[in-house]
Design a protein around this motif. Structure first.
Motif, PDB file in Angstrom:
ATOM      1  N   GLU A  72     -13.218  70.679  67.830  1.00  0.00           N
ATOM      2  CA  GLU A  72     -13.476  70.790  66.142  1.00  0.00           C
ATOM      3  C   GLU A  72     -12.286  71.556  65.852  1.00  0.00           C
ATOM      4  N   ALA A  73     -12.481  73.040  66.523  1.00  0.00           N
ATOM      5  CA  ALA A  73     -11.491  73.637  65.093  1.00  0.00           C
ATOM      6  C   ALA A  73      -9.422  73.441  65.389  1.00  0.00           C
ATOM      7  N   LEU A  74      -9.550  72.965  66.483  1.00  0.00           N
ATOM      8  CA  LEU A  74      -8.251  72.436  66.501  1.00  0.00           C
ATOM      9  C   LEU A  74      -8.023  71.446  65.691  1.00  0.00           C
ATOM     10  N   GLU A  75      -9.144  70.467  65.009  1.00  0.00           N
ATOM     11  CA  GLU A  75      -9.121  69.515  64.250  1.00  0.00           C
ATOM     12  C   GLU A  75      -9.256  69.627  62.904  1.00  0.00           C
ATOM     13  N   ASN A  76      -9.715  71.655  62.546  1.00  0.00           N
ATOM     14  CA  ASN A  76      -9.857  72.023  61.167  1.00  0.00           C
ATOM     15  C   ASN A  76      -8.263  72.920  61.138  1.00  0.00           C
ATOM     16  N   ALA A  77      -8.039  72.551  61.910  1.00  0.00           N
ATOM     17  CA  ALA A  77      -6.346  73.773  61.780  1.00  0.00           C
ATOM     18  C   ALA A  77      -5.498  72.535  62.030  1.00  0.00           C
ATOM     19  N   ASN A  78      -5.246  71.451  61.833  1.00  0.00           N
ATOM     20  CA  ASN A  78      -4.909  70.731  62.009  1.00  0.00           C
ATOM     21  C   ASN A  78      -4.800  69.601  60.525  1.00  0.00           C
ATOM     22  N   THR A  79      -6.179  70.111  59.841  1.00  0.00           N
ATOM     23  CA  THR A  79      -6.386  69.579  58.690  1.00  0.00           C
ATOM     24  C   THR A  79      -4.855  70.367  57.708  1.00  0.00           C
ATOM     25  N   ASN A  80      -5.940  72.026  58.324  1.00  0.00           N
ATOM     26  CA  ASN A  80      -5.528  73.256  56.758  1.00  0.00           C
ATOM     27  C   ASN A  80      -3.840  73.258  57.170  1.00  0.00           C
ATOM     28  N   THR A  81      -3.435  73.012  58.017  1.00  0.00           N
ATOM     29  CA  THR A  81      -1.969  72.519  58.388  1.00  0.00           C
ATOM     30  C   THR A  81      -1.563  71.553  57.886  1.00  0.00           C
ATOM     31  N   GLU A  82      -2.303  70.694  57.253  1.00  0.00           N
ATOM     32  CA  GLU A  82      -1.841  69.460  56.558  1.00  0.00           C
ATOM     33  C   GLU A  82      -1.422  69.914  55.163  1.00  0.00           C
ATOM     34  N   VAL A  83      -2.383  70.564  54.687  1.00  0.00           N
ATOM     35  CA  VAL A  83      -3.014  70.782  53.591  1.00  0.00           C
ATOM     36  C   VAL A  83      -2.216  71.856  53.145  1.00  0.00           C
ATOM     37  N   LEU A  84      -1.713  72.298  53.727  1.00  0.00           N
ATOM     38  CA  LEU A  84      -0.245  73.931  53.238  1.00  0.00           C
ATOM     39  C   LEU A  84       0.699  72.925  53.068  1.00  0.00           C
ATOM     40  N   LYS A  85       1.278  72.062  54.472  1.00  0.00           N
ATOM     41  CA  LYS A  85       2.477  71.798  54.354  1.00  0.00           C
ATOM     42  C   LYS A  85       2.310  70.941  53.188  1.00  0.00           C
ATOM     43  N   ASN A  86       1.558  70.064  52.237  1.00  0.00           N
ATOM     44  CA  ASN A  86       1.848  69.385  51.134  1.00  0.00           C
ATOM     45  C   ASN A  86       1.324  70.341  49.756  1.00  0.00           C
ATOM     46  N   MET A  87       0.589  71.279  50.130  1.00  0.00           N
ATOM     47  CA  MET A  87       0.936  73.010  49.374  1.00  0.00           C
ATOM     48  C   MET A  87       2.186  72.551  48.279  1.00  0.00           C
ATOM     49  N   GLY A  88       3.114  73.244  50.001  1.00  0.00           N
ATOM     50  CA  GLY A  88       4.398  73.849  50.411  1.00  0.00           C
ATOM     51  C   GLY A  88       5.352  72.412  49.464  1.00  0.00           C
ATOM     52  N   PHE A  89       5.150  71.582  49.966  1.00  0.00           N
ATOM     53  CA  PHE A  89       5.926  70.697  49.281  1.00  0.00           C
ATOM     54  C   PHE A  89       5.537  70.788  47.465  1.00  0.00           C
TER      55      PHE A  89
END
Length: 222
Positions: free
Chosen positions: A92-109
């Motif tokens: 669950e921690a990895l899934e949350n981290a992966n979600t946060n990574t994708e969110v940050l990536k899209n926000m950076g884009f």
């Protein structure tokens, strides 16, 4: 090498770590394996319990051995329960981290896209443009107000005088209509007849004539 390193296939110091998606997949596979192990141990515990019950009075030694195996299986089952809880938490921690990574990536884009859109914009020029737009809107409003005002060439009239003049015109029109209905003032009157009307006999004479006619009718009847 640790258990997690074996699960994730970790190598030496220079080895590249797995991606979050790969680690999540490995953890799910481990959960499935441990769940199957749980089901197997639960069946074994039930079997050993049945053996102990069956040999409790007939073969005490066999019953005790069955209970010992049952205890070992229960211990393994408890360990697997703890391991599953740890793996589930890590997944669950990895899934949350992966979600946060994708969110940050899209926000950076999106931030880069916004920066690119504002790259050719100067805030001072924007302020000047907005000020020009405001001035032009105010000018357009003034022009509209000026056009909508009635044109009187600066002349002003007394409203009371205009109303008095209107009353006079209405009275003249009313008098004219009355004259047309009544006819001209110098219209000739009808002539008075020259012959005299016959005079009406007096009431007394009429009564005497009626009496004479009545007497004459009585004489003839005799």
């Amino acid at each position: 090498m640790s258990l997690l390193a074996k699960i994730f296939g970790g190598g030496g110091k220079g080895g590249k770590g797995p991606s979050p998606q790969e680690a999540i997949q490995k953890l799910r596979e481990t959960e499935e394996m441990l769940t199957k192990k749980q089901e197997f141990l639960e069946k074994k515990i039930d079997q050993e319990l049945q053996i102990a019950k069956k040999n409790g009075t007939k073969n005490k030694r066999a019953a005790l051995q069955a209970l010992k195996r049952k205890k070992r299986y229960e211990k393994q089952l408890a360990q697997i329960d703890g391991t599953l809880s740890t793996i589930e938490f890590q997944r669950e921690a990895l899934e949350n981290a992966n979600t946060n990574t994708e969110v940050l990536k899209n926000m950076g884009f999106a931030a880069k896209a916004m920066k690119s859109a504002h790259e050719n914009m100067d805030i001072d020029k924007v302020d000047d443009l907005m000020q020009d737009i405001t001035e032009q809107q105010e000018l357009a409003q003034e022009i509209s107000d000026a056009i909508s005002k009635p044109v009187g060439f600066g002349e002003e009239f007394d409203e009371d005088e205009l109303l008095a003049e209107l009353d006079e015109l209405e009275q003249e029109e009313l008098d004219k209509n009355l004259l047309e209905i009544g006819g001209p003032e110098n219209a000739p009157l009808p002539n008075v007849p020259s012959t005299s009307l016959p005079s009406r006999p007096a009431k007394k004479e009429e009564d005497e004539d009626d009496m004479e006619d009545l007497q004459r009718w009585a004489m003839e009847a005799m």
